[in-house]
Design an enzyme around this catalytic site. Sequence first.
Site, PDB file in Angstrom:
ATOM      1  N   ASP B 111       0.441 -19.788  34.816  1.00  0.00           N
ATOM      2  CA  ASP B 111       1.172 -19.611  33.554  1.00  0.00           C
ATOM      3  C   ASP B 111       0.490 -18.500  32.760  1.00  0.00           C
ATOM      4  O   ASP B 111      -0.612 -18.694  32.229  1.00  0.00           O
ATOM      5  CB  ASP B 111       1.157 -20.905  32.729  1.00  0.00           C
ATOM      6  CG  ASP B 111       2.014 -22.003  33.342  1.00  0.00           C
ATOM      7  OD1 ASP B 111       2.235 -21.978  34.571  1.00  0.00           O
ATOM      8  OD2 ASP B 111       2.450 -22.891  32.587  1.00  0.00           O
ATOM      9  N   LYS B 173       8.833 -19.059  30.028  1.00  0.00           N
ATOM     10  CA  LYS B 173       8.284 -20.245  29.353  1.00  0.00           C
ATOM     11  C   LYS B 173       8.178 -19.969  27.859  1.00  0.00           C
ATOM     12  O   LYS B 173       7.881 -18.827  27.457  1.00  0.00           O
ATOM     13  CB  LYS B 173       6.906 -20.556  29.966  1.00  0.00           C
ATOM     14  CG  LYS B 173       6.105 -21.660  29.288  1.00  0.00           C
ATOM     15  CD  LYS B 173       4.789 -21.924  30.030  1.00  0.00           C
ATOM     16  CE  LYS B 173       3.873 -22.828  29.231  1.00  0.00           C
ATOM     17  NZ  LYS B 173       2.585 -23.077  29.882  1.00  0.00           N
ATOM     18  N   LYS B 202      10.866 -23.029  31.385  1.00  0.00           N
ATOM     19  CA  LYS B 202       9.930 -24.093  31.009  1.00  0.00           C
ATOM     20  C   LYS B 202       9.839 -24.185  29.497  1.00  0.00           C
ATOM     21  O   LYS B 202       9.496 -23.213  28.818  1.00  0.00           O
ATOM     22  CB  LYS B 202       8.545 -23.824  31.603  1.00  0.00           C
ATOM     23  CG  LYS B 202       7.479 -24.862  31.190  1.00  0.00           C
ATOM     24  CD  LYS B 202       6.166 -24.663  31.934  1.00  0.00           C
ATOM     25  CE  LYS B 202       5.048 -25.509  31.338  1.00  0.00           C
ATOM     26  NZ  LYS B 202       3.761 -25.325  32.025  1.00  0.00           N
TER      27      LYS B 202
END
Lengths: 584, 289
Positions: B111, B173, B202
């Site tokens: 991430d 995300k 996400k």
Amino acid sequence: MILRINLSNGKISDENLDPQVKKEFLGGRGLGTKIIYDEVDPKVDPLSENNKLVFAVGPLTGTAAPTSGRFEVVSKSPLTGAICDSNCGGQMAPQIKWQGYDAIIIEGKSKSPVYVWVKDKKGEIRDASNLWGNDVEETTKKLVEETDKRAQVACIGPAGERLVKFACIMNDEHRAAGRGGLGAVMGSKNLKALVVQGTGPTAVANKEKFMEVVKHCLMTIDKNPLTKDALKIFGTNALVSIINEVGIFPTHNYQFGHFDEADGICGPKYIERIFVKPYACFGCPIGCGRMTRVDGEVGGGPEFETVWAFGATCGVSRLEDIAKANYACNRLGMDTISMGSTIACAMELSKKGYIKEKINFGDSAKMLELTKLTGLKEGFGNELAEGSKRLAEKYGHPEIAMQVKGMEMPAYDPRGAQGHGLGYATSSRGACHLRAYMIGPEVLGVPALIDRFKAEGKVKIVKLFQDVSAAVDSLSLCRFTSFALTVDEYAALLSAATGVDYSSKEFIKVGERVWNLERLFNMKAGYGKKDDTVPRRILDEPLKEGNSRGRVLELGKMLPDYYKARGWDSEGAPTKEKLSELGL
Amino acid sequence: MVTPMERIPQADRKTKELDLSPEDIAGMVDHTQLSPYKATKQIKELCDEAKAYNFYCVCVHPFWTKFCANELKGTDIVIATVAGFPLGQSTTEIKAKEARKAVEDGATEVDMVMNVSAFKDKNYDLVKDDIRAVVEASNGCPVKVILETGFMTYEEITQASLLVKEARAHFVKSSTGFGPMGATIPHIWLMREAVGEGYGVKASGGINDFKDALRMIAAGANRLGTSAGVKIIDSYTWARYTDWDVEEIPCRLCPSRKANFDKMPKGTFQYYKMKCVDCPFREFNRFYE
């Protein structure tokens, strides 16, 4: 097994508990309610010989289940005239269960002061003349000395002896079966104390499975931010800032929803000024109780409700003064919520010139003096000892009493939490925050955050919470576990402990059964739809300041749907179909 | 055309139509612990919980990657770690090195935080190169790119999402959890609209209970980053026993309410607050919370 003690004729007997009753009502609140419903005339004078008092424990009491150290006292309340169960922590409950008893029934009335001593599965009625007049602390110490140093004492103080309408029953000196005046029922029977001593632990049906569930429950409690952090670090007083911030911290007898001086009584300030150490009841992994010290005196509490009752609602912001009033209530044996709220009622009556006594909001010395006078039923304390409803009615202003069915409302103004307000109005024992703790979803986000101002959509959630609360009380577990545990865990604990397979839905059904039986008792006692309400102020006077300003409780939007959801008729009476479905 | 704000009540209502089991939700959760002070005990607990609840993934700081890989050996649970976290201002080389090391240590997802400054400069090539470098360094492991949506307008969120897809990352995300706001329905919806179906979205930051989780899924998320996974799954039990259909006022779920003058670009703050002026739900706007 049930131990029955008749104080009128001195008869003591053991009775088998019907397995079907045990299955359908579990124990604790459920079992106590069933016994009172079956054996006490709902119209009986609560302080007469014909009322009964049931000390009941649950199927998990004294086991390794978390918070398995609570007991319930059930009777007809002298404060409300309704059925009332009062839940108490401390260390006493396992002592009852470990002797094989699910309940101890006290009936009749002794001619002179006595206490009951239960050890080795034998009950004994003993003279308590030398104890009459002693406070809770003195009584507890003397009885432990007189019986066994491992014995646990549940006793009344001078307030119970004098039949103060909100006298409570105290265990371990500072844990209370607080609400509803059941200490006065003990006093009316000339019963000073119940003293018990047993040897554990409680056997469970499926030990391996049970310990597996217990381990999971402990892990879950240890993960939850409320049970792991907030309650452990601050005790229940963690709530002061939260409840004040959302504008539902009742101030000056519910005239306001925000207390400007709340920073003086909030959780961190509590630690800085009066905290000594935490206190945990038997089997509790949380330990929310607080031991405090003020001017050299160490005592239990105050908890959140008491900080409010002797704080915001009386306009007092000095924690030391609040703690002193709490200590006085502990020694005298009185419910701090009803005491503080009744004084606040007197303060508003005084301010508006409805009584001649000068009792000002914020006058902590007067508050302490009145607390002591009430416990001893002296002077104006005689009038306060009747509770706020009777006090306000006497002076022609019933609207000043912040009560439901005669029981004083606790520390959450329902104008800013609609579901919580419906919970107050429909509570079986009068205004009670624990019957349906909607502050969980409406403020704390447990299990999920919902709009606290909306009346729509709340009815079914309130019903579920009421039913689950009644079921958890029938297990005799602490309600704080439900911040972390769900019905699935409770059902699993119960099934493993008893060997009877309960689904989660069946567990909830137990609670619904108890709730309906309480309703039936109360209807026979004269309660009905007209009493499912809250003070006019809450319905008609919008809060003027704070983060709930402009709000009133929209009870009318919820009550008819609530009756429907319960399977009751439009007058709030359980239908035949509902009673049949519940096996009642 | 439906505005992002109008998506709020739509998503809230859509949650009622979702038929998801606790296992379904657990299968979308990145069980996250990115606190700067958690010790071995807590990280081990994180792994134990992931195993007990069958969460899709654990997400930890790079320092804990090896430890988690060891703890989760023999399970299907994915290990995600972060790069350029939480501000995204490291150089591309450092982010790529972090990703490479993470994969060596056992991470199976990365991430990363997008370079928001470069994005604000409209230096989109740099933004994409930054992402591509991490994607390459991750050696085939899925890369999620954190936009930190609280720093961006609606239009910027769409633009940034498209860049992420162009740079061949695998997920877009929303937030780090350290920025000005967490995941919101309009932001997640815009991200999904930009990247289309079949791509990773996400939602992360501020997902505290099952209603939050369901709203994010209804808005278009197929992955949830949260440290409240246990609470979400446990509390979802309550949804089985009664309706929780209390509709929220849109404002409580709206990024315009969450906009924070002290924590975000002043222009972005003003952008969000000005959305209230023409909002069809303005009548619901209340002073509380």
